[in-house]
Design an enzyme around this catalytic site. Structure first.
Site, PDB file in Angstrom:
ATOM      1  N   SER A   9      32.934  54.475  94.722  1.00 45.41           N
ATOM      2  CA  SER A   9      32.050  53.534  94.044  1.00 45.41           C
ATOM      3  C   SER A   9      30.955  54.270  93.299  1.00 45.41           C
ATOM      4  CB  SER A   9      31.427  52.582  95.061  1.00 45.41           C
ATOM      5  OG  SER A   9      32.425  51.842  95.704  1.00 45.41           O
ATOM      6  N   ARG A  10      30.469  53.640  92.269  1.00 41.31           N
ATOM      7  CA  ARG A  10      29.383  54.214  91.485  1.00 41.31           C
ATOM      8  C   ARG A  10      28.086  54.209  92.286  1.00 41.31           C
ATOM      9  NH1 ARG A  10      30.516  52.480  85.412  1.00 41.31           N
ATOM     10  NH2 ARG A  10      32.678  51.980  85.714  1.00 41.31           N
TER      11      ARG A  10
END
Length: 75
Positions: A9-10
């Site tokens: 995930s960012r």
């Protein structure tokens, strides 16, 4: 051919290395890697992987939620 998909995930302090290593150890010849939210469907590497699949290919993921957080998208 075994094909792997690894996603982090960012904005998280995650590393993709553990996923990549597990997929390689499982025999994946090609691993598509991406940094993106699992709740979004517009992930370029996921679509690139899906478009490249042949009928006999097998897709591997480290954990199912790495592929998708939406059951509808997953199906």
């Amino acid at each position: 051919m075994k094909v792997g998909y690894a996603r982090i995930s960012r904005g998280d302090d995650q590393t993709i290395r553990m996923q990549r290593d597990a997929l390689r150890d499982a025999g994946c010849e090609k691993v598509y890697e991406e940094t993106a939210s699992g709740g979004r469907w517009d992930r370029p590497m996921l679509h690139r992987m899906l478009e490249s699949l042949e009928k006999s290919d097998v897709v591997g993921v480290w954990k199912l939620y790495r592929l998708s957080r939406s059951l509808r998208d997953l199906l």
